[in-house]
Design an enzyme around this catalytic site. Structure first.
Site, PDB file in Angstrom:
ATOM      1  N   SER A 292       0.810  -1.223   0.000  1.00  0.00           N
ATOM      2  CA  SER A 292       0.000   0.000   0.000  1.00  0.00           C
ATOM      3  C   SER A 292       0.838   1.265   0.000  1.00  0.00           C
ATOM      4  O   SER A 292       1.933   1.305   0.560  1.00  0.00           O
ATOM      5  CB  SER A 292      -0.899   0.013   1.242  1.00  0.00           C
ATOM      6  N   HIS A 361      -7.126   0.025   6.395  1.00  0.00           N
ATOM      7  CA  HIS A 361      -6.696  -1.362   6.600  1.00  0.00           C
ATOM      8  C   HIS A 361      -6.657  -1.732   8.084  1.00  0.00           C
ATOM      9  O   HIS A 361      -7.068  -2.837   8.461  1.00  0.00           O
ATOM     10  CB  HIS A 361      -5.333  -1.586   5.942  1.00  0.00           C
TER      11      HIS A 361
END
Length: 424
Positions: A292, A361
């Site tokens: 990410s 997340h």
């Protein structure tokens, strides 16, 4: 159109301007009692709205936002009744009185073919005006409230997208990719190769329009950089063998496709269901992780260093030199301090405006697993985070506990490796 509808809309004896006609039709639709007639008025209203220019659409949106408010007298009476006896019946009556007629109007506007897409486009158009015209926030809030119900997970369909998917859907992947630009059809074909997977949520009201999609790479070990994942691989048989050997699924791009659905949560459901799909297809997979971006890191660090009092302020001149990431000697000097500072940035309490990707997340129950040096040295990666990327690990056995800890008191579950960076 029936005589009743012509009279109530005020259109039988006048030739109003298009925006005024739209407002008249909206008033008619809100008061219409017949479902069949309402559907007809809704179709005509959307036909008129499609022909409006941007200024007239803005005028109509202000009309929706400022009219169709709850009846004040009825709301006051319902509130006084609830305060007096506090029964469930009084609470229900209060809720009905507080429900703005605008929401029912929007529900009726949704009856027309293409109504859902038109309302999503309307909310998307509102975005740029909300700051300067706070009264539009009422309309925005009502649309978001309705979309949360209409786009409930139970109505969504998960589909795998591959090279055999309709060309119109494939074109939308190229257009909507928001993390790592898809550079043409060859790049897209690579991302849909046998050792890659792409899944998207669709809704019956928007056929052929993905709401959100995720791209996955099937690899061995924890991927720490984007170039190997995006490298072109022309040998499909080699890609199939790679998929068969893979022990890790890397979620490297999640893109929301409909700006008008901002704030409606799809990503958490998407990741968890895709994990199930991948486990069923590839039982040998033992690890599910993201690779990410850290979109807020550079802005946070530069503001902090610019104050001059920070012990790391000496880094500022080096970071401002263009191209340092291409010079191994210069970049190596920055490696340890930047990794340490990024770890610190990612583990701040959520109340201090945590990084948006991290919040997503960690809120889904992932663990902050690893901070990767120069994982993405493309211009956007450098601009956002000096090229640093992060792995968030989704461990089936700890997802719920991690999620609960994050929501309850802001605990950010992290690996020993990240702890080591923090102590450096």
């Amino acid at each position: 159109m029936s005589q009743k509808m012509q009279t109530s809309s005020g259109l039988s004896n006048a030739n109003p301007a298009p925006v005024d006609r739209a407002k008249q039709l909206a008033a008619t639709l809100q008061s219409e009692r017949s479902e069949a007639s309402g559907a007809q008025v809704s179709r005509e209203l959307h036909h008129v709205l499609r022909a409006l220019d941007a200024d007239d659409r803005h005028s109509f949106q202000r009309y929706l936002a400022t009219e169709f408010q709850p009846d004040r007298a009825a709301l006051r009476a319902a509130a006084e009744r609830y305060l007096a006896d506090g029964t469930a019946e009084a609470a229900a009556a209060l809720a009905r009185a507080a429900d703005p007629p605008r929401q029912e109007l929007l529900r009726r506007m949704n009856m027309a073919p293409g109504g859902t897409g038109a309302l999503i486009a309307m909310r998307s158009e509102l975005t740029a005006r909300l700051h300067d015209e706070p009264e539009l926030k009422l309309l925005d809030a009502d649309l978001k409230h309705l979309f949360a119900s209409w786009f409930n997970r139970g109505f969504l369909e998960l589909r795998r997208i591959d090279w055999q998917s309709p060309a119109a859907v494939l074109e939308k992947l190229i257009a909507y990719e928001a993390v790592h630009e898809i550079k043409g059809w060859d790049d897209l074909r690579r991302r849909l190769a046998p050792d890659r997977r792409c899944f998207a949520f669709f809704h019956p009201a928007l056929p052929g329009e993905p709401l959100i999609f995720v791209e996955v790479a099937l690899v061995q070990g924890l991927a720490t950089a984007m170039p190997p994942l995006l490298a072109l691989e022309t040998d499909e048989e080699a890609a199939r063998m790679q998929a068969a050997r893979a022990d890790t699924a890397i979620f490297y791009s999640i893109s929301n496709c409909q700006d008008g659905l901002r704030g409606i949560s799809f990503g958490n459901f998407l990741i968890k269901q895709v994990v199930e799909e991948l486990q069923a297809e590839f039982p040998q997979l033992t690890r599910f992780s993201t690779l990410s971006p850290v979109p807020g890191f550079r802005r946070w660090l530069m503001q902090r260093l610019a104050e001059g009092s920070d012990p790391d302020a000496a880094l500022l001149p080096e970071l401002e030199r263009d191209g340092w990431w291409h010079d191994p000697a210069r970049s190596e000097k920055l490696r340890a301090p930047l990794l340490r500072l990024c770890a610190r940035y990612l583990t701040r309490r959520p109340s201090i405006r945590i990084d948006p990707v991290a919040r997503f997340h960690l809120g889904n129950g992932a663990r902050l697993e690893r901070v990767n040096w120069l994982g993405n040295n493309a211009p956007r990666g450098i601009q956002e985070s000096f090229g640093i990327m992060v792995n968030y690990l989704y461990d089936h056995d700890s997802i719920e506990d991690n999620h609960d800890a994050f929501v309850r008191d802001g605990t950010i579950v992290r690996s020993p490796e990240v702890d080591t960076l923090l102590k450096a």
